[in-house]
Every structure is written in C-alpha cells, then in structure tokens.
Design a protein around this motif. Structure first.
Motif: not given
Length: 162
Positions: A61-66, A89-91, A111-112
């Motif tokens: 489960e992976v969520v990515e954002a710009i 930041f690791p994110e 993850k979410t």
C-alpha cells in the motif's frame, strides 16, 4: 556526440546493461566503456542506478502526493536552505525548484492519505519560510520516468464495417 553522452543515454534507458553490452552497441572496447562509467560515477554524473516499480501491481500500500510549496527565499542562499530542510525528511522522494505560482515541487510517499496529511500539517507547513502548500494526491500513474506503466497500449479505434 561524445562517448560519455552515448553511454549515459544507454544507461538511462536500461541501467542493467553491462560494460560489455554497451561496448558492442557503441563499437568500442569494453575497457574504454568501463573507464567512462567509472569516471561518470566518480564525478557524480551517474548518481544512482534506479528501478521503476509499478506499485499498483503489488500488495504494498503506497500513497504518493505532489505538494506545491510557496516559500520565502533566504538572504544569501535563496531557496537552497529550505529545499535542503525539506528533502531531508524520509517521506520526501524528490524536491524541485519551479518557476510559476509555487516555488518548490515536493513529491512525498506514505502508507495512507492520512500519513501524508500528517506530514504536511505537522512537519512541512510549520517550517520557517514556508508560506503555503497545496497537496495533490496521485490517483494513478500512466507513465513514470519515461516508462509506460499500463499493460500495452490498447487500440481504441472503432471497427468500420462495409
């Protein structure tokens, strides 16, 4: 075109190519290609060999954002200092300086959606010099790093019958 550029173009398309395979493709000696690759790695022109993963085809489960970020540039260092604070930041997967309405383009992973919202609200937005953010969640990737991620291109043309 010089040999370094040719080697870089081939490795960008397929980082698994061996020096021997590149030498054959460019009609060069394997030893020469090995020297070129070593030089490019030492000079940090080749920074990393990268695998592109289509996470939608896995169980992860992976969520990515710009995230578009407006910042106040700092005297003497411009945008570099705030960009450095953000990319640590690791994110954060990537940070780019932009022209236009926003200054920085930040790509994050969690993850979410809640994880990303927490990152923006508690880590990114409160940073000194950050004026505003706009978060866009990536719903689906069609092409990434020059690679089409869908299973083949479908022919959408309608059948014409006589």
């Amino acid at each position: 075109m010089n040999i370094e550029i040719k080697v870089l173009e081939l490795l960008e398309q397929n980082p698994k190519l061996s020096a021997e395979e590149i030498a054959i493709m460019l009609n060069e000696k394997k030893e020469e290609i090995e020297k070129v690759i070593k030089k490019l790695e030492d000079e940090k022109v080749i920074v990393k060999y990268h695998t592109i993963v289509n996470w939608e085809k896995t169980e992860k489960e992976v969520v990515e954002a710009i995230i578009e970020v407006k910042v106040t540039p700092q005297r003497g260092v411009g945008y570099d200092a705030i960009a450095k604070r953000i990319y640590k930041f690791p994110e954060v997967k990537a940070v780019y300086l932009l022209s236009g309405n926003y200054d920085l383009h930040v790509i994050v992973e969690g993850k979410t959606m809640k994880d990303i919202a927490h990152f923006v609200g508690s880590k990114l937005a409160p940073l000194e010099y950050v004026l505003s953010t706009a978060t866009h969640f990536i719903m689906k990737k069609y092409k990434d790093a020059g690679v089409i991620l869908e299973d083949g291109e479908k022919d959408d043309r309608e059948v014409i019958t006589p």
